[in-house]
Design an enzyme around this catalytic site. Structure first.
Site, short mmCIF file in Angstrom:
data_model
loop_
_atom_site.label_atom_id
_atom_site.label_comp_id
_atom_site.label_asym_id
_atom_site.label_seq_id
_atom_site.Cartn_x
_atom_site.Cartn_y
_atom_site.Cartn_z
N GLU A 13 -21.79 8.34 -10.22
CA GLU A 13 -22.21 7.19 -10.15
C GLU A 13 -23.18 6.60 -11.20
OE1 GLU A 13 -21.39 5.62 -6.65
OE2 GLU A 13 -19.33 6.00 -6.53
N HIS A 49 -15.40 11.66 0.50
CA HIS A 49 -14.13 12.18 0.35
C HIS A 49 -13.03 11.00 0.17
CE1 HIS A 49 -14.84 16.35 1.90
NE2 HIS A 49 -15.78 15.78 2.12
N ASP A 80 -7.26 16.72 -0.44
CA ASP A 80 -8.39 17.11 -0.10
C ASP A 80 -8.62 18.57 0.09
OD1 ASP A 80 -11.15 17.32 0.92
OD2 ASP A 80 -10.78 14.98 1.22
N VAL A 91 -23.37 -1.78 0.66
CA VAL A 91 -23.48 -2.31 -0.37
C VAL A 91 -22.50 -1.84 -1.13
CG1 VAL A 91 -26.03 -3.02 0.12
CG2 VAL A 91 -25.19 -0.84 -1.17
N GLY A 116 -25.58 20.14 3.21
CA GLY A 116 -24.23 20.60 2.28
C GLY A 116 -24.54 20.98 0.90
N ASP A 117 -23.61 20.32 0.20
CA ASP A 117 -23.44 20.75 -1.65
C ASP A 117 -24.86 20.11 -2.04
OD1 ASP A 117 -22.90 18.30 -0.98
OD2 ASP A 117 -21.20 18.12 -2.32
N GLN A 118 -25.76 19.16 -1.45
CA GLN A 118 -26.48 18.19 -2.33
C GLN A 118 -27.55 18.98 -3.13
OE1 GLN A 118 -27.12 15.42 1.09
NE2 GLN A 118 -25.21 15.04 0.99
N TRP A 138 -22.14 14.10 -4.26
CA TRP A 138 -21.40 13.93 -5.62
C TRP A 138 -21.04 12.76 -6.25
CZ3 TRP A 138 -22.86 16.98 -9.39
CH2 TRP A 138 -22.28 16.99 -10.56
N ASN A 139 -20.41 11.92 -5.43
CA ASN A 139 -19.91 10.52 -5.80
C ASN A 139 -21.37 9.80 -6.51
OD1 ASN A 139 -16.98 10.34 -5.05
ND2 ASN A 139 -18.00 10.81 -3.16
BR1 BUP Z 1 -24.05 4.43 1.90
C1 BUP Z 1 -23.12 3.48 0.54
N1 BUP Z 1 -22.37 1.67 -0.44
O1 BUP Z 1 -23.79 1.45 1.10
P1 BUP Z 1 -21.31 10.31 -1.80
C2 BUP Z 1 -22.08 4.45 -0.05
N2 BUP Z 1 -21.46 3.88 -1.25
O2 BUP Z 1 -20.89 1.81 -2.22
P2 BUP Z 1 -21.69 10.70 1.13
C3 BUP Z 1 -21.33 2.49 -1.42
O3 BUP Z 1 -19.83 5.60 -1.04
P3 BUP Z 1 -21.16 13.41 1.46
C4 BUP Z 1 -22.98 2.26 0.28
O4 BUP Z 1 -20.99 4.59 -3.90
C5 BUP Z 1 -20.25 6.73 -3.27
O5 BUP Z 1 -19.07 6.17 -3.94
C6 BUP Z 1 -21.08 5.33 -3.05
O6 BUP Z 1 -20.36 9.32 -1.56
C7 BUP Z 1 -20.63 4.51 -1.98
O7 BUP Z 1 -22.10 10.52 -0.48
C8 BUP Z 1 -19.73 6.85 -1.61
O8 BUP Z 1 -22.36 9.79 -2.68
C9 BUP Z 1 -20.61 8.09 -0.79
O9 BUP Z 1 -20.51 11.62 -2.08
O10 BUP Z 1 -20.82 11.90 1.19
O11 BUP Z 1 -20.95 9.67 1.57
O12 BUP Z 1 -23.06 10.71 1.69
O13 BUP Z 1 -22.17 13.81 2.34
O14 BUP Z 1 -19.50 13.98 1.41
O15 BUP Z 1 -21.61 14.08 -0.16
#
Ligand code: BUP
Length: 461
Positions: free
Chosen positions: A365, A18, A117, A340, A380-382, A360-361
């Site tokens: 990416e 988020h 949010d 990382v 969740g949404d995955q 989703w992020n």
């Molecule tokens: Br772990 C990790 N480095 O080591 P998502 C995550 N990220 O940069 P999430 C890093 O955190 P939800 C690490 O690039 C992305 O921007 C990654 O968001 C970054 O999944 C973010 O991918 C993670 O949406 O959340 O955090 O598990 O459960 O809400 O989908």
């Protein structure tokens, strides 16, 4: 013409998934001559959130920080039947929001608009209404998930059908829904339901997606065809959001070690494995994944997590992976625990595929860098996001694996699928095309650039 730049306040809720889009959006809006106040509810749940906030503000001195200390959780006013620390924090943040009102009304210059949010939408829309400030929602998932989320109040999930029908969109298998949706008393579901009711009060909804990636859904949402019971505000697709710049961004020593290792690998040869910041696979499953990586014969870069909240993650890597794994595989792979810079890794030419939980992020990416995905959703949404990635041609998804943790998937299967993804030329080609489309979305007349400029122009006039 001495018109003041618009003053925009942004309000993220808890969790890296988020926070990340908010930091990126704040940096983006501020680069378009807008005054930005980022409200930060404190304390944060994870260490990752607080370190990112510190780095962000030190590299963006012109973005203002409004500290918002939240109240201790009061379970008498909102009974809570979850032990998920992020869900509990969402609730706590919503409960605290009335206290934000005087802080917002005393900001100078006065706010032109607030963006919050979706997990705080209900309380925030009331606040904005009370202060007469236009209000927008930032929805940090796919447009496809929004179509489901917003339909929640009118879905009948009790029937025997295998699919849910969302008008004008292809049906969604019930097995892809977040399991809590089948229990209206579950925290996630009742919380979702109450926040959804407030969506129509927003002037628009920002999504970190792009038109070319989710054309069908975005078009249907914006033509108002998806929801009959409720008028959803228009969707503003402004993805993929670019990582924010870190000034004086000397890479940590650890970080540069990894990059050096990647530099030594041939193009497209390394599979990157990470299941995000919010969930950990079981120890047993982690070992099977290790076994799969060994069997796959591919070079790998694996980011591991031992527990849900990073502050509590104290298990050593040897204990997680079993003795000998690191030693046995050190010529071929890297396994690390902790944070990382994911975008840095995904942008490296050595990376040829991404085993992902499809937060989703992460999907955006991967799209931005044209990296094919092997989807392994956890919660969740995955699953919905995994379907979106697959439909767009960015990924493959082995549905039989179920939710990560639902059943133990053996190393043999894992290894085989990784090999399949890494050698799929068609997927790789389509990945590159998607990366190209993502880049074009941000060109002068690209779809995301246009959507953003329309929003800013409206504020300025
Ligand atoms: Br772990 C990790 N480095 O080591 P998502 C995550 N990220 O940069 P999430 C890093 O955190 P939800 C690490 O690039 C992305 O921007 C990654 O968001 C970054 O999944 C973010 O991918 C993670 O949406 O959340 O955090 O598990 O459960 O809400 O989908």
């Amino acid at each position: 013409n001495h018109r003041m730049p618009p003053h925009i306040a942004l309000f993220p809720s808890a969790g890296m998934g988020h926070l990340m889009p908010f930091l990126r959006l704040a940096a983006l809006l501020s680069s378009h001559n807008c005054t930005i106040t980022l409200i930060t509810p404190t304390p944060t749940v994870s260490a990752a959130e607080s370190t990112h906030l510190t780095t962000f503000f030190s590299s963006h001195p012109h973005i203002r920080r409004l500290h918002f200390p939240i109240l201790p959780f009061d379970s008498s006013s909102t009974p809570i039947n979850t032990d998920d620390p992020f869900f509990i924090r969402w609730s706590q943040i919503s409960q605290s929001l009335p206290l934000l009102s005087p802080l917002l009304s005393s900001l100078s210059p006065p706010l032109s608009v607030v963006l919050s949010d979706f997990a705080a939408s209900m309380s925030f829309s009331q606040l904005a209404d009370h202060l007469s400030i236009p209000y927008y929602v930032v929805f940090s998932s796919s447009a496809r998930f929004l179509s489901l989320f917003a339909s929640l109040p009118s879905l009948n999930l009790g029937g025997i059908e295998d699919y849910v029908e969302i008008p004008d969109l292809h049906p969604l298998p019930k097995s892809s829904l977040p399991p809590p949706f089948f229990n209206p008393n579950h925290f996630f579901t009742s919380f979702a339901l109450s926040n959804v009711q407030s969506f129509p009060k927003a002037k628009g909804m920002f999504l970190n997606t792009f038109e070319e990636f989710e054309m069908e859904t975005i078009t249907a949402l914006n033509n108002g065809r998806v929801l009959s019971a409720m008028k959803l505000p228009h969707v503003i697709p402004i993805g993929p959001l670019e990582p924010f710049k870190v000034e004086n961004g000397e890479k940590s020593e650890k970080g540069s070690d990894y990059l050096m290792w990647l530099d030594g690998q041939s193009d497209g040869s390394v599979v990157y494995v990470s299941f995000g910041s919010r969930t950990a696979m079981s120890k047993e499953q982690i070992r099977e994944i290790g076994n799969g990586l060994e069997r796959s014969g591919c070079a790998f870069f694996w980011v591991l997590k031992g527990s849900k909240v990073d502050k509590e993650d104290t298990v050593g890597i040897e204990e997680l992976l079993g003795e000998g794994f690191v030693e046995r595989t050190k010529s071929r792979g890297v396994a690390v625990k902790g944070w990382v810079e994911q975008e840095e890794i995904l942008s490296h030419p050595a990376i040829g595929g991404f085993v992902s939980h499809c937060g989703w992020n992460s999907v955006m990416e991967a799209a931005r860098h044209g990296v094919p995905v092997l989807a392994w959703p956890i919660h969740g949404d995955q699953k919905v996001n995994a379907e979106v990635a697959e439909t767009a041609g960015l990924g493959m998804w082995v549905r039989e694996w179920g939710w990560g943790g639902e059943r133990l998937v053996r190393g043999e299967e894992v290894g085989e699928k990784i090999r399949e993804m890494m050698s799929d030329e068609k997927l790789r080609r389509r990945g590159r095309e998607i990366g190209e489309e993502a880049r074009k979305a941000w060109e002068q007349s690209g779809s995301s650039q246009k959507a953003l400029m329309e929003f800013i122009d409206e504020l300025k006039h």
